[in-house]
Motif scaffolding. Structure first.
Motif, PDB file in Angstrom:
ATOM      1  N   GLY A  75       0.791  -1.227   0.000  1.00  0.00           N
ATOM      2  CA  GLY A  75       0.000   0.000   0.000  1.00  0.00           C
ATOM      3  C   GLY A  75       0.818   1.269   0.000  1.00  0.00           C
ATOM      4  O   GLY A  75       0.299   2.351   0.253  1.00  0.00           O
ATOM      5  N   GLY A  76       2.108   1.154  -0.222  1.00  0.00           N
ATOM      6  CA  GLY A  76       2.957   2.333  -0.316  1.00  0.00           C
ATOM      7  C   GLY A  76       3.515   2.789   1.024  1.00  0.00           C
ATOM      8  O   GLY A  76       3.222   2.220   2.080  1.00  0.00           O
ATOM      9  N   PHE A  77       4.322   3.831   0.941  1.00  0.00           N
ATOM     10  CA  PHE A  77       4.915   4.394   2.160  1.00  0.00           C
ATOM     11  C   PHE A  77       3.835   4.905   3.096  1.00  0.00           C
ATOM     12  O   PHE A  77       3.981   4.850   4.316  1.00  0.00           O
ATOM     13  N   ASP A  78       2.754   5.396   2.524  1.00  0.00           N
ATOM     14  CA  ASP A  78       1.624   5.861   3.322  1.00  0.00           C
ATOM     15  C   ASP A  78       1.159   4.748   4.260  1.00  0.00           C
ATOM     16  O   ASP A  78       0.954   4.962   5.450  1.00  0.00           O
TER      17      ASP A  78
ATOM     18  N   LEU B 217       7.463   7.939  -5.013  1.00  0.00           N
ATOM     19  CA  LEU B 217       8.401   7.171  -4.186  1.00  0.00           C
ATOM     20  C   LEU B 217       7.985   5.701  -4.116  1.00  0.00           C
ATOM     21  O   LEU B 217       8.830   4.806  -4.204  1.00  0.00           O
ATOM     22  N   ASP B 218       6.674   5.462  -3.991  1.00  0.00           N
ATOM     23  CA  ASP B 218       6.170   4.084  -3.995  1.00  0.00           C
ATOM     24  C   ASP B 218       6.576   3.386  -5.285  1.00  0.00           C
ATOM     25  O   ASP B 218       7.077   2.255  -5.273  1.00  0.00           O
ATOM     26  N   TYR B 219       6.338   4.042  -6.391  1.00  0.00           N
ATOM     27  CA  TYR B 219       6.657   3.470  -7.697  1.00  0.00           C
ATOM     28  C   TYR B 219       8.158   3.187  -7.809  1.00  0.00           C
ATOM     29  O   TYR B 219       8.570   2.107  -8.225  1.00  0.00           O
TER      30      TYR B 219
ATOM     31  N   LEU C 203       2.894   2.044   5.131  1.00  0.00           N
ATOM     32  CA  LEU C 203       3.979   1.730   6.064  1.00  0.00           C
ATOM     33  C   LEU C 203       3.902   2.630   7.289  1.00  0.00           C
ATOM     34  O   LEU C 203       3.928   2.160   8.423  1.00  0.00           O
ATOM     35  N   PHE C 204       3.808   3.927   7.059  1.00  0.00           N
ATOM     36  CA  PHE C 204       3.811   4.865   8.176  1.00  0.00           C
ATOM     37  C   PHE C 204       2.540   4.775   9.015  1.00  0.00           C
ATOM     38  O   PHE C 204       2.559   5.023  10.207  1.00  0.00           O
ATOM     39  N   TYR C 205       1.436   4.397   8.382  1.00  0.00           N
ATOM     40  CA  TYR C 205       0.157   4.314   9.089  1.00  0.00           C
ATOM     41  C   TYR C 205       0.088   3.085   9.997  1.00  0.00           C
ATOM     42  O   TYR C 205      -0.400   3.167  11.116  1.00  0.00           O
ATOM     43  N   ASN C 206       0.569   1.960   9.535  1.00  0.00           N
ATOM     44  CA  ASN C 206       0.454   0.711  10.281  1.00  0.00           C
ATOM     45  C   ASN C 206       1.526   0.591  11.362  1.00  0.00           C
ATOM     46  O   ASN C 206       2.479   1.358  11.400  1.00  0.00           O
ATOM     47  N   SER C 207       1.369  -0.418  12.200  1.00  0.00           N
ATOM     48  CA  SER C 207       2.326  -0.621  13.288  1.00  0.00           C
ATOM     49  C   SER C 207       3.728  -0.935  12.764  1.00  0.00           C
ATOM     50  O   SER C 207       4.715  -0.699  13.469  1.00  0.00           O
ATOM     51  N   ALA C 208       3.839  -1.442  11.537  1.00  0.00           N
ATOM     52  CA  ALA C 208       5.161  -1.672  10.941  1.00  0.00           C
ATOM     53  C   ALA C 208       5.947  -0.367  10.863  1.00  0.00           C
ATOM     54  O   ALA C 208       7.181  -0.378  10.855  1.00  0.00           O
TER      55      ALA C 208
ATOM     56  N   SER D  78      13.839   5.448   0.317  1.00  0.00           N
ATOM     57  CA  SER D  78      13.260   5.398   1.661  1.00  0.00           C
ATOM     58  C   SER D  78      13.595   6.652   2.452  1.00  0.00           C
ATOM     59  O   SER D  78      12.737   7.190   3.154  1.00  0.00           O
ATOM     60  N   GLN D  79      14.822   7.130   2.318  1.00  0.00           N
ATOM     61  CA  GLN D  79      15.229   8.329   3.050  1.00  0.00           C
ATOM     62  C   GLN D  79      14.400   9.535   2.617  1.00  0.00           C
ATOM     63  O   GLN D  79      14.026  10.367   3.445  1.00  0.00           O
ATOM     64  N   ARG D  80      14.093   9.624   1.332  1.00  0.00           N
ATOM     65  CA  ARG D  80      13.249  10.733   0.863  1.00  0.00           C
ATOM     66  C   ARG D  80      11.861  10.668   1.509  1.00  0.00           C
ATOM     67  O   ARG D  80      11.282  11.700   1.861  1.00  0.00           O
ATOM     68  N   ALA D  81      11.333   9.462   1.687  1.00  0.00           N
ATOM     69  CA  ALA D  81      10.039   9.320   2.364  1.00  0.00           C
ATOM     70  C   ALA D  81      10.165   9.692   3.844  1.00  0.00           C
ATOM     71  O   ALA D  81       9.301  10.393   4.390  1.00  0.00           O
ATOM     72  N   LEU D  82      11.234   9.247   4.473  1.00  0.00           N
ATOM     73  CA  LEU D  82      11.455   9.565   5.889  1.00  0.00           C
ATOM     74  C   LEU D  82      11.613  11.067   6.102  1.00  0.00           C
ATOM     75  O   LEU D  82      11.139  11.621   7.099  1.00  0.00           O
ATOM     76  N   ASP D  83      12.270  11.718   5.155  1.00  0.00           N
ATOM     77  CA  ASP D  83      12.535  13.157   5.272  1.00  0.00           C
ATOM     78  C   ASP D  83      11.263  13.999   5.283  1.00  0.00           C
ATOM     79  O   ASP D  83      11.288  15.140   5.758  1.00  0.00           O
ATOM     80  N   LEU D  84      10.160  13.463   4.802  1.00  0.00           N
ATOM     81  CA  LEU D  84       8.901  14.207   4.814  1.00  0.00           C
ATOM     82  C   LEU D  84       8.455  14.522   6.241  1.00  0.00           C
ATOM     83  O   LEU D  84       7.703  15.460   6.462  1.00  0.00           O
TER      84      LEU D  84
END
Length: 135
Positions: free
Chosen positions: A42-45, A112-114, A47-52, A75-81
């Motif tokens: 389901g994308g980085f969205d 980023l997901d893609y 990942l960040f939403y769930n307990s993972a 991944s770092q670009r997603a984390l940087d948000l």
């Protein structure tokens, strides 16, 4: 021990002892498993939403540890948000911030997901080498 067995061992250790209570190789594999599963589903969205997402802060470091440098950078670009400190470990706080981030950065997150799911690194081979060296 093969990669699948190492993943299982790492995820069990994470569940039993928590992130800070496990060895570095177990942190790396448990994080990669969590990140890869959630982003593919389901994308980085997601990942960040769930307990993972509790281990998401470690995603770039874990991927770098196995030599997956392109995926680590994505991944770092997603984390940087989330700002300088990355995503909060506390799920409720993380989800609250994520809702604001997602509204403004939906297209960027989709890209980023893609990019991540295109597997710019040979993660299967890299994981195999990492497991052979650490388990």
């Amino acid at each position: 021990m093969n990669s699948e067995q190492a993943f299982e061992k790492s995820l069990l250790a994470l569940e039993e002892k928590g992130f800070d209570g496990i060895r570095e190789p177990e942190r790396v594999l448990a994080t990669i498993w969590s990140v890869e599963a959630e982003v593919n589903n389901g994308g980085f969205d997601q990942l960040f939403y769930n307990s993972a997402g509790d281990v998401a802060f470690y995603a770039a470091k874990a991927l770098q540890s196995i030599g997956a440098y392109e995926m680590a950078a994505i991944s770092q670009r997603a984390l940087d948000l989330f700002g300088e400190n990355g995503p909060p470990k506390d799920r409720d706080v993380r989800v609250e911030k994520l809702e604001k981030i997602s509204e403004v950065n939906e297209e960027y997150l989709n890209q980023l997901d893609y990019d991540f799911t295109e597997y710019p690194d040979d993660i299967i081979e890299l994981l195999s080498i990492y497991v052979q060296s650490n388990f």
